[in-house]
Scaffold this motif. Structure first.
Motif, PDB file in Angstrom:
ATOM      1  N   TRP A 268       0.822  -1.197   0.000  1.00 25.98           N
ATOM      2  CA  TRP A 268       0.000   0.000   0.000  1.00 25.98           C
ATOM      3  C   TRP A 268       0.865   1.260   0.000  1.00 25.98           C
ATOM      4  O   TRP A 268       2.053   1.213   0.336  1.00 25.98           O
ATOM      5  N   SER A 269       0.253   2.367  -0.401  1.00 28.67           N
ATOM      6  CA  SER A 269       0.923   3.666  -0.432  1.00 28.67           C
ATOM      7  C   SER A 269      -0.033   4.735   0.077  1.00 28.67           C
ATOM      8  O   SER A 269      -1.239   4.688  -0.192  1.00 28.67           O
ATOM      9  N   LEU A 270       0.504   5.695   0.798  1.00 27.35           N
ATOM     10  CA  LEU A 270      -0.248   6.838   1.293  1.00 27.35           C
ATOM     11  C   LEU A 270       0.416   8.101   0.751  1.00 27.35           C
ATOM     12  O   LEU A 270       1.611   8.318   0.976  1.00 27.35           O
ATOM     13  N   THR A 271      -0.353   8.915   0.035  1.00 25.22           N
ATOM     14  CA  THR A 271       0.188  10.095  -0.643  1.00 25.22           C
ATOM     15  C   THR A 271      -0.634  11.318  -0.288  1.00 25.22           C
ATOM     16  O   THR A 271      -1.862  11.251  -0.207  1.00 25.22           O
ATOM     17  N   GLY A 272       0.047  12.428  -0.082  1.00 23.62           N
ATOM     18  CA  GLY A 272      -0.639  13.699   0.146  1.00 23.62           C
ATOM     19  C   GLY A 272       0.157  14.843  -0.453  1.00 23.62           C
ATOM     20  O   GLY A 272       1.396  14.821  -0.447  1.00 23.62           O
ATOM     21  N   GLU A 273      -0.559  15.827  -0.980  1.00 26.13           N
ATOM     22  CA  GLU A 273       0.094  17.033  -1.496  1.00 26.13           C
ATOM     23  C   GLU A 273      -0.737  18.249  -1.096  1.00 26.13           C
ATOM     24  O   GLU A 273      -1.970  18.198  -1.076  1.00 26.13           O
ATOM     25  N   TYR A 274      -0.024  19.333  -0.783  1.00 26.03           N
ATOM     26  CA  TYR A 274      -0.672  20.577  -0.347  1.00 26.03           C
ATOM     27  C   TYR A 274      -0.074  21.727  -1.138  1.00 26.03           C
ATOM     28  O   TYR A 274       1.154  21.810  -1.301  1.00 26.03           O
ATOM     29  N   ALA A 275      -0.923  22.626  -1.640  1.00 25.89           N
ATOM     30  CA  ALA A 275      -0.441  23.734  -2.469  1.00 25.89           C
ATOM     31  C   ALA A 275      -1.098  25.045  -2.077  1.00 25.89           C
ATOM     32  O   ALA A 275      -2.284  25.099  -1.758  1.00 25.89           O
ATOM     33  N   ASP A 292      -6.114  39.595  -7.644  1.00 23.54           N
ATOM     34  CA  ASP A 292      -4.939  39.166  -6.870  1.00 23.54           C
ATOM     35  C   ASP A 292      -5.453  38.261  -5.758  1.00 23.54           C
ATOM     36  O   ASP A 292      -5.943  38.718  -4.735  1.00 23.54           O
ATOM     37  N   ILE A 293      -5.385  36.946  -5.970  1.00 27.46           N
ATOM     38  CA  ILE A 293      -5.957  35.986  -5.036  1.00 27.46           C
ATOM     39  C   ILE A 293      -4.963  34.872  -4.751  1.00 27.46           C
ATOM     40  O   ILE A 293      -4.066  34.592  -5.542  1.00 27.46           O
ATOM     41  N   THR A 294      -5.145  34.236  -3.609  1.00 23.57           N
ATOM     42  CA  THR A 294      -4.356  33.063  -3.234  1.00 23.57           C
ATOM     43  C   THR A 294      -5.294  31.895  -3.006  1.00 23.57           C
ATOM     44  O   THR A 294      -6.190  31.958  -2.157  1.00 23.57           O
ATOM     45  N   GLY A 295      -5.117  30.851  -3.785  1.00 24.01           N
ATOM     46  CA  GLY A 295      -5.931  29.651  -3.656  1.00 24.01           C
ATOM     47  C   GLY A 295      -5.219  28.581  -2.836  1.00 24.01           C
ATOM     48  O   GLY A 295      -4.012  28.661  -2.583  1.00 24.01           O
ATOM     49  N   GLU A 296      -5.983  27.578  -2.440  1.00 27.71           N
ATOM     50  CA  GLU A 296      -5.445  26.500  -1.611  1.00 27.71           C
ATOM     51  C   GLU A 296      -5.929  25.157  -2.162  1.00 27.71           C
ATOM     52  O   GLU A 296      -7.098  25.011  -2.520  1.00 27.71           O
ATOM     53  N   SER A 297      -5.020  24.187  -2.240  1.00 28.67           N
ATOM     54  CA  SER A 297      -5.351  22.863  -2.751  1.00 28.67           C
ATOM     55  C   SER A 297      -4.681  21.797  -1.893  1.00 28.67           C
ATOM     56  O   SER A 297      -3.565  21.995  -1.411  1.00 28.67           O
ATOM     57  N   TRP A 298      -5.372  20.677  -1.737  1.00 29.73           N
ATOM     58  CA  TRP A 298      -4.744  19.538  -1.058  1.00 29.73           C
ATOM     59  C   TRP A 298      -5.539  18.268  -1.333  1.00 29.73           C
ATOM     60  O   TRP A 298      -6.713  18.320  -1.683  1.00 29.73           O
ATOM     61  N   TYR A 299      -4.858  17.141  -1.203  1.00 33.10           N
ATOM     62  CA  TYR A 299      -5.528  15.848  -1.299  1.00 33.10           C
ATOM     63  C   TYR A 299      -4.791  14.823  -0.458  1.00 33.10           C
ATOM     64  O   TYR A 299      -3.594  14.955  -0.179  1.00 33.10           O
ATOM     65  N   VAL A 300      -5.518  13.798  -0.055  1.00 36.46           N
ATOM     66  CA  VAL A 300      -4.961  12.621   0.629  1.00 36.46           C
ATOM     67  C   VAL A 300      -5.437  11.399  -0.136  1.00 36.46           C
ATOM     68  O   VAL A 300      -6.630  11.276  -0.443  1.00 36.46           O
ATOM     69  N   GLN A 301      -4.526  10.488  -0.422  1.00 33.98           N
ATOM     70  CA  GLN A 301      -4.823   9.355  -1.300  1.00 33.98           C
ATOM     71  C   GLN A 301      -4.221   8.062  -0.740  1.00 33.98           C
ATOM     72  O   GLN A 301      -3.052   8.030  -0.351  1.00 33.98           O
ATOM     73  N   TYR A 302      -5.025   7.025  -0.711  1.00 34.68           N
ATOM     74  CA  TYR A 302      -4.563   5.706  -0.255  1.00 34.68           C
ATOM     75  C   TYR A 302      -4.752   4.704  -1.388  1.00 34.68           C
ATOM     76  O   TYR A 302      -5.851   4.607  -1.969  1.00 34.68           O
ATOM     77  N   THR A 303      -3.695   3.985  -1.730  1.00 38.76           N
ATOM     78  CA  THR A 303      -3.780   2.947  -2.756  1.00 38.76           C
ATOM     79  C   THR A 303      -3.367   1.610  -2.143  1.00 38.76           C
ATOM     80  O   THR A 303      -2.449   1.542  -1.314  1.00 38.76           O
ATOM     81  N   ARG A 304      -4.041   0.545  -2.571  1.00 41.04           N
ATOM     82  CA  ARG A 304      -3.780  -0.800  -2.051  1.00 41.04           C
ATOM     83  C   ARG A 304      -3.624  -1.775  -3.219  1.00 41.04           C
ATOM     84  O   ARG A 304      -4.480  -1.842  -4.107  1.00 41.04           O
ATOM     85  N   ARG A 305      -2.526  -2.499  -3.229  1.00 40.01           N
ATOM     86  CA  ARG A 305      -2.257  -3.484  -4.275  1.00 40.01           C
ATOM     87  C   ARG A 305      -2.639  -4.877  -3.783  1.00 40.01           C
ATOM     88  O   ARG A 305      -2.364  -5.228  -2.637  1.00 40.01           O
ATOM     89  N   PHE A 306      -3.248  -5.684  -4.687  1.00 44.24           N
ATOM     90  CA  PHE A 306      -3.653  -7.029  -4.299  1.00 44.24           C
ATOM     91  C   PHE A 306      -3.662  -7.928  -5.534  1.00 44.24           C
ATOM     92  O   PHE A 306      -3.744  -7.459  -6.676  1.00 44.24           O
TER      93      PHE A 306
END
Length: 400
Positions: A268-275, A292-306
């Protein structure tokens, strides 16, 4: 036909490939190092509301999501690599949108390369080191899902962050605990029609021209990639030169910071990115066009191999266009459009099956609140979009 800008970059590279492949009399040529590869992906997109990559909400869905690529590489000398890829990609729009373009084309020279460190320079059109997936984002076999997290890897304005024409340098240091990689580049961004639509300038006479931009990434892989961390940043610029009398020119500046983290176990893998994404458009006489703006992005992702060849995924992805107006209510009150166009919250479930090393089948479900990353090409009138919508995707991919 390849568009003219791509031909300007590809012609010197093709000439270099030909010259490098022509050995002197009595000598063995470098053709032994020639590698040719390619890929093809076709997807079906079905939505209950809001079109995505074609008329996905009507009939049986949209088949207008196709990726076809062919690449070649040649090493005429142990320190020199020549590589290029041509990409035909259709993601909604008209058939002409699928015309082949130069995706990347570089001459890569390594003045230093040994067991401990590597130093190299690439000249040409290089893929931007942006997060974990940007440099290989169009190859389905390198993605954990059919769609990458749209809060980080925009398809709405993909041309801006995809590649640049210029020069990039990279350095790798292999230490006892892992590998440190640093890459910095400078060149002209790809300011395409997607960026112009997002800026709401598609109907304004004039041209959007890229300006000199810079990008950099520091990446560290611990214990053979068991843990990976990266920090990416960029300063991307473009200028809109107006042809409308009485309207001044405008300057666009995009400055993102992206923190990427990943942990990889055996199955398995756990991935996250924040911007954080700062975007400015200044210089227009009409103040309603400037921002003139500042945006925000993020995600959390779990993958499982079988079962050796299967993988499932669950991901939560969040985007807001303006941190000072997370709900979009101020945007709507000022007459900018529906509040839900200023954010998107996406819960995704995915499944992949590697039928063979060359064939990949995938399916994916998304439940989305908001339309913050919905391509304007598919939904040009935000007032007609729905806040809550669902999407199903099926994709078949082949590579050689």
């Amino acid at each position: 036909m390849i568009e003219s800008k791509s031909l300007r970059w590809s012609s010197p590279l093709l000439l270099a490939l030909v010259l490098a492949a022509s050995p002197a009399a009595g000598q063995e040529g470098p053709l032994d190092t020639l590698q040719l590869h390619g890929f093809l992906s076709q997807a079906l997109v079905v939505t209950d509301h809001n079109d995505f990559f074609g008329p996905s909400s009507s009939g049986a869905g949209s088949l207008k999501y196709t990726e076809i690529g062919a690449n070649a590489s040649l090493r005429p000398h142990q320190d020199l690599l020549i590589a290029a890829q041509v990409l035909s990609r259709r993601a909604g729009g008209e058939g002409s949108d699928a015309r082949p373009v130069l995706d990347y084309g570089v001459i890569d020279y390594q003045p230093l390369s040994d067991q401990q460190r590597t130093l190299g320079v690439q000249v040409g059109r290089f893929k931007n080191p942006f997060g974990f997936y940007n440099q290989t984002r169009d190859v389905a076999f390198t993605r954990p899902s059919i769609l990458l997290p749209q809060s980080i890897y925009f398809d709405r304005t993909r041309s801006l962050g995809l590649a640049a024409d210029g020069i990039t340098a990279y350095y790798e240091e292999r230490v006892p605990t892992g590998t440190l990689r640093i890459q910095v580049g400078m060149g002209d961004t790809q300011a395409g029609d997607d960026l112009r639509r997002t800026m709401r300038l598609e109907g304004t006479p004039g041209s959007l021209e890229p300006r000199r931009s810079a990008i950099g990434q520091v990446r560290y892989e611990y214990d053979g990639g068991r843990m990976v961390a990266a920090l990416s940043t960029a300063s991307a610029r473009a200028r809109f030169e107006s042809d409308m009398p009485g309207m001044s020119d405008g300057d666009f500046h995009f400055r993102p910071w992206i923190l990427s983290l990943q942990y990889n176990a055996e199955l398995w893998s756990l991935t996250g990115e924040y911007a954080l994404r700062t975007s400015t458009l200044q210089g227009f006489a009409n103040p309603f066009l400037n921002f003139d703006i500042t945006g925000e992005s993020w995600y959390v992702q779990y993958t499982r191999r079988f079962n050796d060849d299967w993988q499932w995924l669950v991901r939560y992805d969040s985007l807001v266009n303006n941190r000072d107006d997370r709900s979009g209510s101020d945007f709507e009150a000022m007459g900018g459009g529906p509040a839900h166009t200023q954010y998107a919250k996406d819960l995704a479930l995915g499944l992949q099956w590697n039928v063979t090393p060359r064939v990949l089948l995938a399916a994916e479900y998304h439940h989305i609140d908001g339309t913050g990353w919905l391509p304007l090409q598919d939904e040009p009138d935000p007032a007609e979009t729905k806040r809550y919508w669902n999407m199903l995707l099926f994709q078949a991919s082949f590579r050689f």
